[in-house]
Design a protein around this motif. Structure first.
Motif, PDB file in Angstrom:
ATOM      1  N   UNK A   1     -85.906 -12.929  17.275  1.00 27.15           N
ATOM      2  CA  UNK A   1     -86.471 -11.989  18.214  1.00 27.15           C
ATOM      3  C   UNK A   1     -85.549 -10.796  18.455  1.00 27.15           C
ATOM      4  N   UNK A   2     -84.739 -10.427  17.454  1.00 23.97           N
ATOM      5  CA  UNK A   2     -83.762  -9.381  17.624  1.00 23.97           C
ATOM      6  C   UNK A   2     -84.397  -8.056  18.034  1.00 23.97           C
ATOM      7  N   UNK A   3     -83.843  -7.417  19.053  1.00 21.27           N
ATOM      8  CA  UNK A   3     -84.309  -6.121  19.482  1.00 21.27           C
ATOM      9  C   UNK A   3     -83.969  -5.099  18.408  1.00 21.27           C
ATOM     10  N   UNK A   4     -84.953  -4.320  17.963  1.00 24.11           N
ATOM     11  CA  UNK A   4     -84.735  -3.404  16.848  1.00 24.11           C
ATOM     12  C   UNK A   4     -83.877  -2.221  17.242  1.00 24.11           C
ATOM     13  N   UNK A  50     -77.989  -1.745  14.443  1.00 27.74           N
ATOM     14  CA  UNK A  50     -78.848  -2.269  15.511  1.00 27.74           C
ATOM     15  C   UNK A  50     -79.046  -1.259  16.638  1.00 27.74           C
ATOM     16  N   UNK A  51     -78.301  -0.161  16.594  1.00 30.84           N
ATOM     17  CA  UNK A  51     -78.438   0.847  17.631  1.00 30.84           C
ATOM     18  C   UNK A  51     -77.295   0.885  18.620  1.00 30.84           C
ATOM     19  N   UNK A  52     -76.282   0.043  18.412  1.00 32.58           N
ATOM     20  CA  UNK A  52     -75.092   0.113  19.264  1.00 32.58           C
ATOM     21  C   UNK A  52     -74.243   1.291  18.816  1.00 32.58           C
ATOM     22  N   UNK A  53     -73.658   1.991  19.767  1.00 33.08           N
ATOM     23  CA  UNK A  53     -72.752   3.077  19.375  1.00 33.08           C
ATOM     24  C   UNK A  53     -71.361   2.929  19.969  1.00 33.08           C
ATOM     25  N   UNK A  54     -71.216   2.069  20.989  1.00 36.89           N
ATOM     26  CA  UNK A  54     -69.932   1.913  21.667  1.00 36.89           C
ATOM     27  C   UNK A  54     -69.073   0.875  20.953  1.00 36.89           C
ATOM     28  N   UNK A  55     -67.917   1.317  20.457  1.00 35.35           N
ATOM     29  CA  UNK A  55     -66.951   0.419  19.827  1.00 35.35           C
ATOM     30  C   UNK A  55     -65.641   0.544  20.584  1.00 35.35           C
ATOM     31  N   UNK A  56     -65.136  -0.580  21.070  1.00 30.67           N
ATOM     32  CA  UNK A  56     -63.925  -0.580  21.874  1.00 30.67           C
ATOM     33  C   UNK A  56     -62.754  -1.159  21.095  1.00 30.67           C
ATOM     34  N   UNK A  57     -61.612  -0.471  21.165  1.00 33.65           N
ATOM     35  CA  UNK A  57     -60.420  -0.918  20.462  1.00 33.65           C
ATOM     36  C   UNK A  57     -59.190  -0.576  21.300  1.00 33.65           C
ATOM     37  N   UNK A  58     -58.025  -0.916  20.773  1.00 29.83           N
ATOM     38  CA  UNK A  58     -56.752  -0.557  21.385  1.00 29.83           C
ATOM     39  C   UNK A  58     -55.775  -0.242  20.280  1.00 29.83           C
ATOM     40  N   UNK A  59     -54.917   0.732  20.479  1.00 28.14           N
ATOM     41  CA  UNK A  59     -54.012   1.099  19.390  1.00 28.14           C
ATOM     42  C   UNK A  59     -53.015  -0.009  19.059  1.00 28.14           C
ATOM     43  N   UNK A  60     -52.866  -0.962  19.985  1.00 27.90           N
ATOM     44  CA  UNK A  60     -51.930  -2.065  19.792  1.00 27.90           C
ATOM     45  C   UNK A  60     -52.604  -3.320  19.239  1.00 27.90           C
ATOM     46  N   UNK A  61     -53.910  -3.310  19.054  1.00 28.04           N
ATOM     47  CA  UNK A  61     -54.586  -4.468  18.460  1.00 28.04           C
ATOM     48  C   UNK A  61     -54.163  -4.587  16.994  1.00 28.04           C
TER      49      UNK A  61
END
Length: 336
Positions: A1-4, A50-61
């Motif tokens: 049932x994934x949201x398109x 899937x329509x996601x645009x927000x990607x969260x990271x850290x320079x120390x990861x």
């Protein structure tokens, strides 16, 4: 049932338009044990598709590994299709050792230069200190990022794990798009003071730890052991009797999830989604199937009665163990 198509919301009063859920990339760089770059890249692509645009990271990861990974994954995508949220300030040494926090203006300008290079971009959408530096006034840090906004290298300023006084002081210097902070069914400390203040000031919330690092899912079972380089090997909630007590609460949540024909993780994400459109869950999926499971939570509706049942089954005050070890808890301005 994934949201398109994942719906979009504005991040705070002044922030960018972001997907209703975002992708947290930390786990793709070894924070929860070994990761697979190919699968991580495929997961990033699946999120964007899937329509996601927000990607969260850290320079120390992963000491820069995470940014390099993301940079390669988005290289062929239109820049405007990705909202990059980057944390800075945490210091790491060889072997992954931690060395405190540095949020001085000259340091953060240096950090950003390296982040732009690793990510392969000309600007970062949201730039934020990962933790409050006790030696640097928040006004100095935010003011310096504000100069980078004026120069075009940063679009918006965010905060992370800071308390109400710090939020007010930061917002007096420059508009703040969002506060990134842990928030879940079992980590609800922001509800008393921090969340109301963010709403008063028009600051959005990007919630991490929505699945409590896998505790609110099917991935952790009684007797589970964690690799030495897995964050959970040192997290109080995952140790000994604490884990046993917490899993009993998760079992109660699992019964509710089963009755709705959804997973525990989906129920936990759906609960956070009911808290308001100004709260954007950032899901730390490392594999495509986990991302798909998270997206499906958008289709889970919860009635007021169901919410009451969920909260009664898993009372936040009954969770055993703090969300970080004592040394790391001491670094959280949000917990003071």
């Amino acid at each position: 049932m994934t949201t398109s198509k994942i719906p979009a919301v504005q991040l705070g009063k002044t922030g960018p338009s972001v997907s209703r859920i975002g992708l947290g990339a930390m786990g793709m760089s070894g924070m929860y044990g070994a990761a697979d770059d190919a699968e991580s890249t495929a997961t990033i692509h699946a999120a964007l598709d899937a329509g996601a645009n927000l990607i969260d990271t850290g320079d120390f990861y992963g000491a820069g590994h995470n940014e390099l990974l993301i940079g390669k994954a988005i290289a062929e995508r239109p820049r405007e299709d990705v909202v990059l949220s980057v944390k800075f300030g945490a210091l790491r040494g060889p072997g992954g050792t931690w060395g405190g926090v540095d949020n001085r203006p000259e340091a953060l300008r240096n950090f950003l230069g390296y982040s732009l290079q690793r990510l392969g971009v000309d600007y970062v959408d949201v730039y934020r200190p990962a933790r409050l530096d006790p030696n640097v006034p928040i006004e100095d840090t935010v003011g310096a990022i504000g100069e980078l906004v004026e120069a075009g290298y940063v679009r918006h300023i965010g905060l992370s794990e800071v308390g109400a006084d710090t939020i007010r002081r930061a917002a007096a210097v420059h508009p703040i798009a969002d506060l990134q902070i842990e928030y879940s069914l079992i980590s609800r400390g922001i509800e008393a003071e921090i969340l109301p203040l963010c709403r008063e000031l028009g600051i959005g919330v990007t919630a991490y730890g929505v699945l409590s690092r896998g505790l609110l899912s099917s991935s952790v079972q009684a007797g589970t052991t964690f690799a030495a380089n897995d964050f959970r090997a040192h997290s109080p909630r995952f140790q000994g009797e604490n884990l046993s007590r917490n899993l009993k609460l998760v079992d109660a949540l699992a019964e509710i999830a089963a009755a709705k024909d959804v997973s525990v993780a989906q129920l936990a994400i759906a609960w956070v989604l009911t808290r308001g459109d100004d709260i954007v869950p950032v899901i730390g999926a490392r594999r495509r199937e986990r991302w798909t499971e998270a997206v499906d939570a958008l289709d889970v509706s919860l009635t007021e009665d169901e919410l009451a049942t969920i909260e009664a089954a898993v009372p936040a005050e009954q969770i055993a163990g703090s969300r970080y070890a004592a040394e790391q808890m001491a670094m959280l301005d949000s917990e003071r």
